[in-house]
Design a protein around this motif. Sequence first.
Motif, PDB file in Angstrom:
ATOM      1  N   SER A  11      -3.967  -3.745  -3.131  1.00 21.56           N
ATOM      2  CA  SER A  11      -2.704  -4.310  -2.671  1.00 21.56           C
ATOM      3  C   SER A  11      -1.949  -4.973  -3.809  1.00 21.56           C
ATOM      4  O   SER A  11      -0.720  -5.082  -3.772  1.00 21.56           O
ATOM      5  CB  SER A  11      -2.943  -5.324  -1.543  1.00 21.56           C
TER       6      SER A  11
ATOM      7  N   LEU B 167      -2.177  -5.057   3.730  1.00 21.68           N
ATOM      8  CA  LEU B 167      -0.740  -5.269   3.579  1.00 21.68           C
ATOM      9  C   LEU B 167      -0.299  -6.541   4.290  1.00 21.68           C
ATOM     10  O   LEU B 167      -0.873  -6.932   5.311  1.00 21.68           O
ATOM     11  CB  LEU B 167       0.036  -4.090   4.173  1.00 21.68           C
TER      12      LEU B 167
ATOM     13  N   ILE C 187      -2.008   4.109   3.734  1.00 24.65           N
ATOM     14  CA  ILE C 187      -0.698   4.315   3.130  1.00 24.65           C
ATOM     15  C   ILE C 187      -0.342   5.795   3.039  1.00 24.65           C
ATOM     16  O   ILE C 187      -1.143   6.615   2.577  1.00 24.65           O
ATOM     17  CB  ILE C 187      -0.640   3.717   1.702  1.00 24.65           C
TER      18      ILE C 187
ATOM     19  N   VAL D  67       0.897   3.526   7.783  1.00 28.82           N
ATOM     20  CA  VAL D  67       2.279   3.210   7.427  1.00 28.82           C
ATOM     21  C   VAL D  67       2.771   4.180   6.361  1.00 28.82           C
ATOM     22  O   VAL D  67       1.992   4.865   5.707  1.00 28.82           O
ATOM     23  CB  VAL D  67       2.411   1.760   6.892  1.00 28.82           C
ATOM     24  N   ARG D  68       4.082   4.216   6.210  1.00 26.50           N
ATOM     25  CA  ARG D  68       4.654   4.958   5.080  1.00 26.50           C
ATOM     26  C   ARG D  68       5.427   3.963   4.221  1.00 26.50           C
ATOM     27  O   ARG D  68       6.046   3.019   4.730  1.00 26.50           O
ATOM     28  CB  ARG D  68       5.558   6.075   5.564  1.00 26.50           C
ATOM     29  N   LYS D  69       5.389   4.173   2.927  1.00 27.33           N
ATOM     30  CA  LYS D  69       6.067   3.276   1.997  1.00 27.33           C
ATOM     31  C   LYS D  69       7.543   3.639   1.945  1.00 27.33           C
ATOM     32  O   LYS D  69       7.912   4.783   1.690  1.00 27.33           O
ATOM     33  CB  LYS D  69       5.446   3.389   0.602  1.00 27.33           C
TER      34      LYS D  69
ATOM     35  N   LYS E 227       7.545  -3.238  -1.583  1.00 26.46           N
ATOM     36  CA  LYS E 227       6.995  -4.190  -0.611  1.00 26.46           C
ATOM     37  C   LYS E 227       7.612  -4.019   0.788  1.00 26.46           C
ATOM     38  O   LYS E 227       7.703  -4.980   1.549  1.00 26.46           O
ATOM     39  CB  LYS E 227       7.182  -5.630  -1.104  1.00 26.46           C
ATOM     40  N   THR E 228       8.041  -2.796   1.082  1.00 23.61           N
ATOM     41  CA  THR E 228       8.593  -2.504   2.412  1.00 23.61           C
ATOM     42  C   THR E 228       7.923  -1.259   2.972  1.00 23.61           C
ATOM     43  O   THR E 228       7.892  -0.224   2.299  1.00 23.61           O
ATOM     44  CB  THR E 228      10.112  -2.262   2.345  1.00 23.61           C
ATOM     45  N   TYR E 229       7.418  -1.386   4.214  1.00 24.26           N
ATOM     46  CA  TYR E 229       6.673  -0.286   4.829  1.00 24.26           C
ATOM     47  C   TYR E 229       7.154  -0.087   6.268  1.00 24.26           C
ATOM     48  O   TYR E 229       7.672  -1.005   6.899  1.00 24.26           O
ATOM     49  CB  TYR E 229       5.166  -0.571   4.818  1.00 24.26           C
ATOM     50  N   GLN E 230       6.950   1.113   6.744  1.00 25.98           N
ATOM     51  CA  GLN E 230       7.320   1.428   8.126  1.00 25.98           C
ATOM     52  C   GLN E 230       6.093   1.951   8.860  1.00 25.98           C
ATOM     53  O   GLN E 230       5.369   2.804   8.334  1.00 25.98           O
ATOM     54  CB  GLN E 230       8.430   2.475   8.170  1.00 25.98           C
TER      55      GLN E 230
ATOM     56  N   ILE F  50       5.895  -5.012   7.108  1.00 25.36           N
ATOM     57  CA  ILE F  50       5.825  -3.778   7.897  1.00 25.36           C
ATOM     58  C   ILE F  50       6.854  -3.833   9.017  1.00 25.36           C
ATOM     59  O   ILE F  50       6.868  -4.754   9.833  1.00 25.36           O
ATOM     60  CB  ILE F  50       4.413  -3.599   8.504  1.00 25.36           C
TER      61      ILE F  50
ATOM     62  N   SER G 287       7.364  11.598   9.255  1.00 27.82           N
ATOM     63  CA  SER G 287       6.957  10.367   9.931  1.00 27.82           C
ATOM     64  C   SER G 287       7.042  10.518  11.441  1.00 27.82           C
ATOM     65  O   SER G 287       6.149  10.085  12.175  1.00 27.82           O
ATOM     66  CB  SER G 287       7.854   9.207   9.474  1.00 27.82           C
TER      67      SER G 287
END
Length: 299
Positions: free
Chosen positions: A15, A43, A114, A82-84, A88-91, A48, A122
Amino acid sequence: MTKAIKKQALGRGLSALLKDPDNDIKSVEDKNADKVVGNIIELDIDAIEINPFQPRTNFNEESLQELSTSIKELGVIQPITVRKLDYKTYQLISGERRLRASKMAGLETIPAYIRIANDNESLVMALVENIQRHDLDPIEIALSYQRLIDEIQLTQEQMSERVGKKRSTIANYLRLLKLDPIIQTGIRDGFITMGHGRAIINIEGHDAQAEIYQKIVSGNLSVRETEALVKNYQDSLKPAPAKPARGTAFKVEDIQKKAIADFFGAKADIKVDAKGKGKITIPFHSEEDFNRIIKLVKG
């Protein structure tokens, strides 16, 4: 040190790579991408965002609270995916219940698998994974299939291969979306089953469907009883069979009809019923014609 502790420590170590702005990983070809993408990493929960493609819309609060209590005691056993998106932002792709329950439990970080994926990938990953779950209701599954058709242009055959379901099974779910919205809500809330819905769909018109639905719920009818109710309703709409023509005791031959017509000089109407009774109607066109027929009768 146990295997679980080693794995968790490794995730925390990785991380740190994601928090280095000078070495931000945006694609699988970037430096250290192989150490991050496809790995489980701790994370920050606040980094997220919720997946807009999430097919699930109902989250049982009691069930979430039970999961939150379990997470407090045992931690998150199955990582979310999650996807990057950016630094520092993920969905979220999948695992919204686990994410929600972790927030309820007061966790600041969560183990996450990840991925780097575009919007279509997605959506497909989120929908396919959720379809495989056992706790989605039939309408949520049907809506997921419909989104794969509308937004990704997958055919039913392609969906069959992706989710490992028979094409006929997919078609049966999709047909539920033709039901009146009230009935769809009834399936989602557990008032009736998918089997009930499949029987009701054979009825045309939402008003008629809703009327049958009310009878099912009020009478607590089984699927088999519902199928019988639907059949009776459909039979009631069919036109009544025509009554068979009444037979006659005997047939008046054409030669007999001609003999009468020749005698009176007019075409007579001859009717005979089933008991052998009947009548002969002789038309006339004037008083003179009437008197002519009378003379013939008197001889």
